[in-house]
Write an enzyme that holds these catalytic residues in place. Structure first.
Site, mmCIF file in Angstrom:
data_model
loop_
_atom_site.group_PDB
_atom_site.id
_atom_site.type_symbol
_atom_site.label_atom_id
_atom_site.label_comp_id
_atom_site.label_asym_id
_atom_site.label_seq_id
_atom_site.Cartn_x
_atom_site.Cartn_y
_atom_site.Cartn_z
ATOM 1 N N ASP A 265 34.257 41.023 44.961
ATOM 2 C CA ASP A 265 32.872 41.404 45.133
ATOM 3 C C ASP A 265 31.970 40.324 44.376
ATOM 4 O O ASP A 265 31.431 40.483 43.382
ATOM 5 C CB ASP A 265 32.594 42.837 44.157
ATOM 6 C CG ASP A 265 31.461 43.485 44.446
ATOM 7 O OD1 ASP A 265 30.816 43.385 45.546
ATOM 8 O OD2 ASP A 265 30.867 44.249 43.340
ATOM 9 N N CYS A 318 26.416 42.092 48.090
ATOM 10 C CA CYS A 318 25.273 42.945 48.464
ATOM 11 C C CYS A 318 24.032 42.081 49.072
ATOM 12 O O CYS A 318 22.837 42.144 48.439
ATOM 13 C CB CYS A 318 24.848 43.539 47.306
ATOM 14 S SG CYS A 318 24.529 42.909 45.852
HETATM 15 C C1 LIG Z 1 28.177 41.444 42.256
HETATM 16 S S1 LIG Z 1 28.616 41.183 40.652
HETATM 17 C C2 LIG Z 1 29.883 42.354 40.564
HETATM 18 C C3 LIG Z 1 29.436 43.953 40.233
HETATM 19 C C4 LIG Z 1 30.575 44.725 40.198
HETATM 20 N N1 LIG Z 1 31.630 44.427 40.823
HETATM 21 C C5 LIG Z 1 30.355 46.092 40.026
HETATM 22 O O1 LIG Z 1 30.791 46.800 41.136
HETATM 23 O O2 LIG Z 1 29.769 46.603 39.082
HETATM 24 C C6 LIG Z 1 29.324 39.650 40.574
HETATM 25 C C7 LIG Z 1 30.146 39.279 39.514
HETATM 26 O O3 LIG Z 1 30.730 38.196 39.422
HETATM 27 C C8 LIG Z 1 30.741 37.449 38.094
HETATM 28 N N2 LIG Z 1 30.895 36.165 38.357
HETATM 29 C C9 LIG Z 1 30.146 35.275 38.845
HETATM 30 N N3 LIG Z 1 30.481 34.012 39.010
HETATM 31 C C10 LIG Z 1 31.760 34.211 38.752
HETATM 32 C C11 LIG Z 1 32.828 33.296 39.000
HETATM 33 N N4 LIG Z 1 32.725 32.077 39.211
HETATM 34 N N5 LIG Z 1 34.014 33.797 38.822
HETATM 35 C C12 LIG Z 1 34.281 35.279 38.416
HETATM 36 N N6 LIG Z 1 33.272 36.047 38.251
HETATM 37 C C13 LIG Z 1 32.147 35.669 38.394
HETATM 38 C C14 LIG Z 1 29.651 37.852 37.530
HETATM 39 O O4 LIG Z 1 29.735 37.991 36.274
HETATM 40 C C15 LIG Z 1 29.104 39.220 38.110
HETATM 41 O O5 LIG Z 1 29.579 40.277 37.306
#
Ligand SMILES: C[S@@+](CC[C@H](N)C(=O)[O-])C[C@H]1O[C@@H](n2cnc3c(N)ncnc32)[C@H](O)[C@@H]1O
Length: 379
Positions: A265, A318
């Site tokens: 996600d 999203c």
């Molecule tokens: C769209 S949000 C996730 C929302 C969550 N899945 C939910 O349903 O509540 C994307 C997430 O990816 C994490 N993120 C961003 N870059 C990332 C990376 N390179 N590796 C792992 N996580 C990452 C962010 O911290 C964020 O929490």
């Protein structure tokens, strides 16, 4: 929510607007303001937030030289007129003013999509599996939908976070589009899943519920604070079939486990949430889209080797930009002949490619979302 705020709400909103610029995050400005004005009650805070978001929805119609109070009054009048008759504002005008110019090169701007963008967003909650009808009765003001069995659209005014049903873990606030991602994953009780970008756990909790608290979900994220929130939420919901780990998205994976299912996600430009977060329209650039597409592809590449034979990989964002949706799915498919397209249970019947679903805000009255799925071939 009344269309026109009372004078006190108007004054609070105008004060907030005077303190921020268009490319600053309105939700953060609101949070700081509420922290400094702790006496404000939840219904008033909701009305102030609504008023500030109306302003950002109509920002390009406003004269930047006029004082904030006048601009806010103009935005509210436009919103009232639009709500009474959405066709009173031409689609061409919306295309020119409601979204930044660069968006037209990334997606089709239909009149229906543009009108949905200017509406007040719907509030969705997710009941625990099989309890939506009972919860709707006890909360009142809830409507069910054919899209997801546990989803309820809440149309009431009470502060949901303060209800006994919330504190006892009977529901989560979760947008319908996000709930459809969980349904696209369709995890089974006893399976092993990896929610790679778990954040605060919205989707982890849904997967855990669909797995009836059985099996195991690895919930990873790069931000430890988000995972702390996930743990608190899981405690409230009494879900225990998960473990958390930090992962920065790099090639050093948090585990050597091979999974029945992996959900990516991914972080994205959030264009699908622009009805809810209108200020983001003016704070997001084509460079953001390009950089995020690189991250999204890297995340998929990093996890692709962690599937069991027959294991499912689900990608969701999203957003609705081509660079972050179909272009990512096309390039990833091409680079991975060992994977085959996975028909998604949320795909509309008769879809020409059921392994990809674009959820349009105007069709589901919720955020926009793209979901794609693959399966590791057995041989
Ligand atoms: C769209 S949000 C996730 C929302 C969550 N899945 C939910 O349903 O509540 C994307 C997430 O990816 C994490 N993120 C961003 N870059 C990332 C990376 N390179 N590796 C792992 N996580 C990452 C962010 O911290 C964020 O929490």
């Amino acid at each position: 929510m009344p269309l026109m705020p009372d004078q006190a709400t108007f004054n609070h909103a105008a004060q907030i607007l005077a303190s921020i610029s268009a490319d600053q995050r309105a939700d953060l400005a609101l949070r700081f303001y509420f922290e400094a004005h702790r006496y404000l009650q939840p219904p008033t805070k909701r009305e102030i937030s609504h008023t500030v978001f109306v302003y950002f929805r109509w920002l390009s119609w406003l004269d930047p030289k006029s004082p904030p109070q006048k601009r806010l009054a103009h935005a509210l009048t436009l919103h009232e007129r639009f709500t009474a008759d959405p066709k009173s504002i031409k689609a061409e005008t919306l295309a020119a003013l409601a979204v930044p110019r660069w968006l037209a090169s990334e997606m089709e701007l239909t009149p229906e999509y543009l009108r949905q963008l200017q509406r007040d967003p719907a509030l969705w909650i997710r009941a625990r599996p099989g309890t939506a009808a009972a919860l709707a009765k006890s909360l009142f003001a809830c409507e069910r939908t054919d899209y997801a069995p546990d989803a309820l659209r809440f149309t009431g005014t009470q502060d949901l976070f303060r209800t006994e049903q919330f504190t006892s873990g009977q529901f989560e606030i979760q947008d319908l589009a996000s709930q459809l991602v969980g349904l696209a994953c369709a995890p089974k009780p006893g399976e092993t899943w990896w929610d790679t970008c778990a954040g605060e756990g919205g989707k982890t909790l849904h997967l855990a519920d669909l797995m009836a608290n059985k099996g195991l979900i690895w919930a990873t994220d790069r931000h430890p604070k988000r995972l702390d929130t996930l743990k608190r939420r899981a405690g409230r919901a009494k879900l225990f079939n998960y473990r958390t780990a930090l992962w920065d998205g790099g090639t050093h994976l948090p585990t050597k486990t091979k999974f029945d299912g992996i959900l990516v996600d991914a972080p994205c430009s959030g264009v699908g949430t622009w009805s809810r977060n209108p200020h983001a329209r003016w704070a997001t650039s084509p460079d953001d889209v390009r950089e995020l597409a690189v991250t999204q592809r890297a995340l998929l590449e990093a996890v692709a080797g962690s599937l069991k034979p027959g294991g499912r990989l689900i990608y969701s964002v999203c957003t609705l930009t081509r660079s972050e949706t179909t272009a990512i799915a096309d390039a990833f498919t091409l680079a991975h002949p060992e994977l085959e397209p996975l028909p998604l249970p949320i795909a509309p019947s008769g879809s020409s490619d059921p392994s990809r679903v674009m959820l349009w805000p105007q069709e589901i009255n919720a955020n926009g979302m793209f979901v794609a799925g693959w399966r590791l071939k057995k041989s």
